[in-house]
Write a protein that holds these residues in place. Structure first.
Motif, PDB file in Angstrom:
ATOM      1  N   ALA A 257      29.996  62.542  31.193  1.00 53.59           N
ATOM      2  CA  ALA A 257      31.242  61.986  30.658  1.00 53.59           C
ATOM      3  C   ALA A 257      31.541  60.631  31.292  1.00 53.59           C
ATOM      4  O   ALA A 257      31.974  59.693  30.612  1.00 53.59           O
ATOM      5  N   ALA A 258      31.291  60.510  32.608  1.00 56.57           N
ATOM      6  CA  ALA A 258      31.527  59.242  33.293  1.00 56.57           C
ATOM      7  C   ALA A 258      30.577  58.159  32.784  1.00 56.57           C
ATOM      8  O   ALA A 258      30.976  56.991  32.640  1.00 56.57           O
ATOM      9  N   ARG A 259      29.346  58.535  32.500  1.00 57.81           N
ATOM     10  CA  ARG A 259      28.378  57.565  31.969  1.00 57.81           C
ATOM     11  C   ARG A 259      28.828  57.034  30.616  1.00 57.81           C
ATOM     12  O   ARG A 259      28.784  55.824  30.350  1.00 57.81           O
ATOM     13  N   LYS A 260      29.298  57.920  29.758  1.00 54.53           N
ATOM     14  CA  LYS A 260      29.773  57.502  28.445  1.00 54.53           C
ATOM     15  C   LYS A 260      31.045  56.650  28.563  1.00 54.53           C
ATOM     16  O   LYS A 260      31.195  55.633  27.871  1.00 54.53           O
ATOM     17  N   ALA A 261      31.959  57.074  29.442  1.00 47.91           N
ATOM     18  CA  ALA A 261      33.202  56.324  29.613  1.00 47.91           C
ATOM     19  C   ALA A 261      32.917  54.929  30.161  1.00 47.91           C
ATOM     20  O   ALA A 261      33.535  53.942  29.721  1.00 47.91           O
ATOM     21  N   TYR A 262      32.017  54.829  31.114  1.00 54.14           N
ATOM     22  CA  TYR A 262      31.664  53.527  31.690  1.00 54.14           C
ATOM     23  C   TYR A 262      31.068  52.616  30.617  1.00 54.14           C
ATOM     24  O   TYR A 262      31.401  51.426  30.537  1.00 54.14           O
ATOM     25  N   TYR A 263      30.212  53.174  29.784  1.00 52.89           N
ATOM     26  CA  TYR A 263      29.615  52.385  28.697  1.00 52.89           C
ATOM     27  C   TYR A 263      30.700  51.866  27.756  1.00 52.89           C
ATOM     28  O   TYR A 263      30.728  50.674  27.409  1.00 52.89           O
ATOM     29  N   LEU A 264      31.605  52.738  27.332  1.00 55.58           N
ATOM     30  CA  LEU A 264      32.652  52.337  26.390  1.00 55.58           C
ATOM     31  C   LEU A 264      33.610  51.335  27.013  1.00 55.58           C
ATOM     32  O   LEU A 264      34.039  50.380  26.353  1.00 55.58           O
ATOM     33  N   LEU A 265      33.958  51.536  28.274  1.00 57.53           N
ATOM     34  CA  LEU A 265      34.844  50.582  28.945  1.00 57.53           C
ATOM     35  C   LEU A 265      34.190  49.201  29.020  1.00 57.53           C
ATOM     36  O   LEU A 265      34.837  48.177  28.757  1.00 57.53           O
TER      37      LEU A 265
END
Length: 300
Positions: A257-265
């Motif tokens: 989830a953190a990997r996806k959130a970091y990408y989107l941010l």
């Protein structure tokens, strides 16, 4: 008279050889239970569901109800956040929506999308003291499951800040241009996803990330949702938001989830947009990095 032994198989009264008959008729689909929490292939006892599965269903239903109605322990969450090395220097801000209680919250979704007067005034005052604004505001919202917020907020944020470089104030100097100035974390009671837009606008933040307890399912009373909005404004619809759902140990793992959130941010910051115009291609990059793909449109 001897007492009946309920652990022994029943004898079929109609079978010609009176062979033992199991109380529960198994179902061939039961093998799928190894791969899903869905209630598949439960078998049957006569014309009914086996007792153990009926009791498990009733327990899951009770847990879902408890998740909706149990209040968020703000004091405990506030204390835990203050102890984190990545936590902003300012203490978390305690906010409340216009829904005065849980009954109002459930009956009037529109009240949960906006801050009440006291909370709005608090953020307006904070903005006046910090006119430079922030790159990122994080709102932790009870939503429909305080349990999800209490269990998953700290592990997720810890995983996120292992990737996302932050500085607590605009005056703080860090060498990397990729650093984000982080607003005080907002803890919101009786809030819904869209309340993040109100917070983003009042704090003069470029982006808001809302952590909210999702509507409990009958196998997931502890599911956390993440909603990202670039330049959030009151009145935005879900078309302006990106969603990462089912963040919990039994669902989407914290690191993923953190990997996806970091990408989107990162992409939202580069493109200055979010929602339907911002596609989550984090999995595409992961596949290409591993030089493996199941997508026939991408060459091997």
């Amino acid at each position: 008279m001897d007492k009946p032994d309920h652990n022994k198989p029943h004898l079929s009264p109609t079978h010609p050889h009176n062979e033992p008959m199991e109380a529960v008729t198994t179902n061939a689909w039961s093998k799928l239970n190894a791969f899903t929490d869905a209630r598949v292939g439960l078998g049957r006892a006569g014309i009914s569901v086996p007792t153990k599965h009926l009791l498990a269903f009733q327990l899951a239903h009770a847990q879902a109800i408890d998740a909706v109605h149990t209040p968020l322990d703000l004091a405990n969450l506030d204390n835990q956040l203050k102890q984190q090395p990545w936590s902003p220097s300012r203490a978390p801000l305690h906010l409340h929506s216009r829904a005065i209680d849980r009954a109002t919250y459930l009956q009037r979704p529109d009240y949960g999308r906006l801050l009440d007067t006291a909370s709005a005034d608090l953020l307006d005052t904070h903005r006046a003291d910090n006119p430079q604004g922030y790159d990122l505001a994080i709102a932790v919202v009870d939503g429909l499951s305080a349990l999800a917020v209490e269990q998953n907020t700290l592990p997720f944020l810890t995983a996120l800040f292992e990737k996302l470089p932050v500085k607590n104030t605009a005056a703080e100097t860090l060498s990397s241009d990729d650093c984000w100035t982080l607003a005080p974390i907002c803890l919101v009671e009786q809030g819904r996803v869209a309340i993040g837009d109100d917070i983003c606008q009042r704090l003069n933040a470029k982006c808001v990330l809302v952590l909210v307890g999702e509507r409990p399912g009958l196998s997931s009373p502890d599911s956390l949702g993440l909603y990202l909005t670039w330049d959030g404004k009151v009145g935005y619809t879900d078309a302006y938001r990106n969603c990462i759902s089912n963040v919990r140990p039994a669902g989407l793992k914290y690191q993923e989830a953190a990997r996806k959130a970091y990408y989107l941010l990162t992409e939202a910051r580069n493109l200055k947009l979010s929602g339907v115009k911002l596609k989550d291609r984090s999995d595409d990059e992961l596949v290409l990095d591993n030089k493996e793909t199941t997508n026939f449109l991408v060459s091997k």
